[in-house]
Design an enzyme around this catalytic site. Structure first.
Site, PDB file in Angstrom:
ATOM      1  N   LEU A 125       0.820  -1.200   0.000  1.00 17.11           N
ATOM      2  CA  LEU A 125       0.000   0.000   0.000  1.00 17.11           C
ATOM      3  C   LEU A 125       0.864   1.263   0.000  1.00 17.11           C
ATOM      4  O   LEU A 125       0.665   2.158  -0.814  1.00 17.11           O
ATOM      5  CB  LEU A 125      -0.929   0.006   1.215  1.00 17.11           C
ATOM      6  CG  LEU A 125      -1.784   1.263   1.443  1.00 17.11           C
ATOM      7  CD1 LEU A 125      -2.762   1.469   0.287  1.00 17.11           C
ATOM      8  CD2 LEU A 125      -2.549   1.173   2.767  1.00 17.11           C
ATOM      9  N   GLU A 363       1.289   0.370   9.677  1.00 20.69           N
ATOM     10  CA  GLU A 363      -0.145   0.038   9.684  1.00 20.69           C
ATOM     11  C   GLU A 363      -0.987   1.138  10.338  1.00 20.69           C
ATOM     12  O   GLU A 363      -1.939   0.872  11.077  1.00 20.69           O
ATOM     13  CB  GLU A 363      -0.387  -1.327  10.317  1.00 20.69           C
ATOM     14  CG  GLU A 363       0.195  -2.437   9.441  1.00 20.69           C
ATOM     15  CD  GLU A 363      -0.312  -3.817   9.754  1.00 20.69           C
ATOM     16  OE1 GLU A 363      -1.476  -3.961  10.147  1.00 20.69           O
ATOM     17  OE2 GLU A 363       0.477  -4.767   9.583  1.00 20.69           O
TER      18      GLU A 363
END
Length: 379
Positions: A125, A363
């Site tokens: 990502l 994260e």
């Protein structure tokens, strides 16, 4: 409220604890020093079923619950966060996403070997200009009819070099903003897919972190996960579960540092008596233990909500935020309790302090968690 673990959960926790002591602890300092990926240990974790813990046995997984996942992550992270992050990424970001949102063909081809531990996966990502701002994807996937043409760069990818299956988030239609983002399954070896050098990191140095480059990579249409434009929702969904994993990792790092500090305080003597007899040290240990217990309960609550099919995004963000802050405070105090010995590698706590920092960053940074939490509060 019922706070007792089941017998099965206790057995799983003990198995993880035994593995950490027998398999991860020997050589953990050397692996950190040399930035050596724990390949042999990860293979054994796969054989134990820990790389596909929560995947249904139908797809080769162990069929465990999220509470067991928290227990395993804590025990592994007490000893080696570089190994535990592989367990977290493979379970939370890769296997969970494929099982929940993948097609049957994708599950058969990709999920099964990942859940069995025959290979490991990576979640892609972050980009050079898109870390916390996940909507600003520069990686593009142009629809060419029967395939997509993938171009771009991904940064800070855990398992970047050792993985075989990569879930890549890319922009297909920039005009639609986050509604134009898709998630794709990319295989190592696809033409145009290049793995960059390994990052030289402050902590979790045994973890395999790379940049990935995609140059006109042809990704088959059947490798898109979900409907067109589903990629951003997919990423946010798997990150909710991933935060339980990282919260548990932070918990384990804190817990491991506390246990070492307590043991050292009992053995080390100053001014004619053990460190643990000094009130200043007793108060430090009391604060550490209290914060760790609070973090543990938050992790378990988030996991319980997930297990019971209840909304858990808010709880997982709270757990991740708090546990990561506790990890930094606890490891810093553990070094302090060790004094000069805490500053050298053989006593482990300096490594745990370095490992703790990343839990406040990846994260979803602590700042992003506060945004998620506040939005939930003010809805």
């Amino acid at each position: 409220m019922y706070f007792e673990l089941t017998e099965e959960q206790k057995m799983i926790r003990q198995a993880a604890r035994d593995f950490a002591q027998a398999e991860l602890k020997p050589g953990v300092i050397e692996r950190d020093e040399l930035q050596k990926f724990p390949a042999e240990q990860i293979k054994k974790l796969g054989e134990l079923g820990f790389l596909g813990m929560m995947v249904s046995p139908v797809y080769g997984g162990a069929g465990m619950d999220a509470i067991s996942y928290v227990l395993v992550m804590e025990e592994l992270s007490k000893i080696d966060a570089s190994a535990s992050v592989v367990v977290s990424v493979n379970n939370s970001l890769v296997c969970y996403g494929l099982e929940k949102y993948g097609s049957e063909a994708q599950k058969q081809k990709y999920l099964m070997p990942l859940a069995k531990g025959e290979c490991i996966g990576a979640f892609c990502l972050s980009e050079p200009e898109a870390g916390s701002d996940a909507t600003s994807q520069s990686t593009t996937a142009i629809d060419m009819g029967d395939h997509y043409l993938l171009n771009g760069t991904k940064n800070w990818i855990t398992n970047g070099g050792m993985g075989s299956t990569y879930i890549v988030i890319a922009q297909t239609d920039a005009a639609k903003k986050h509604h134009g983002i898709n998630a794709f399954i990319v295989e190592k070896g696809m033409p145009g897919f290049t793995v960059g050098p390994k990052e030289n990191k402050m902590g979790i140095r045994g973890s395999d972190t790379h940049s990935l480059m995609f140059t006109d990579v042809k990704v088959p249409k059947e490798n898109r996960i979900g409907e067109d434009g589903f990629g951003f929702k997919f990423a946010m969904s798997v990150l909710d579960g991933g935060r339980i994993g990282i919260a548990s990792q932070a918990l384990g790092i804190a817990s491991g540092a506390y246990e070492l500090a307590k043991l050292y305080a009992k053995e080390r003597k100053t001014f004619g008596k053990p460190l643990a007899d000094h009130q200043a040290i007793q108060f430090k240990l009391a604060d550490m233990a209290t914060e760790i217990e609070a973090a543990r309960l938050m992790c378990l609550k988030a996991a319980w909500l997930k297990d019971h099919g209840k909304p858990y995004a808010h709880a997982s963000s709270m757990a991740k935020l708090y546990a990561s802050e506790v990890a930094m405070r606890t490891t810093t105090e553990a070094v302090q309790i060790h004094g000069g010995y805490g500053y050298v590698k053989e006593y482990h706590v300096e490594r745990l302090m370095r490992d703790a920092k990343i839990t406040q960053i990846y994260e979803g940074t602590s700042e992003i968690q506060r945004i998620v939490i506040s939005r939930g509060l003010l809805k």
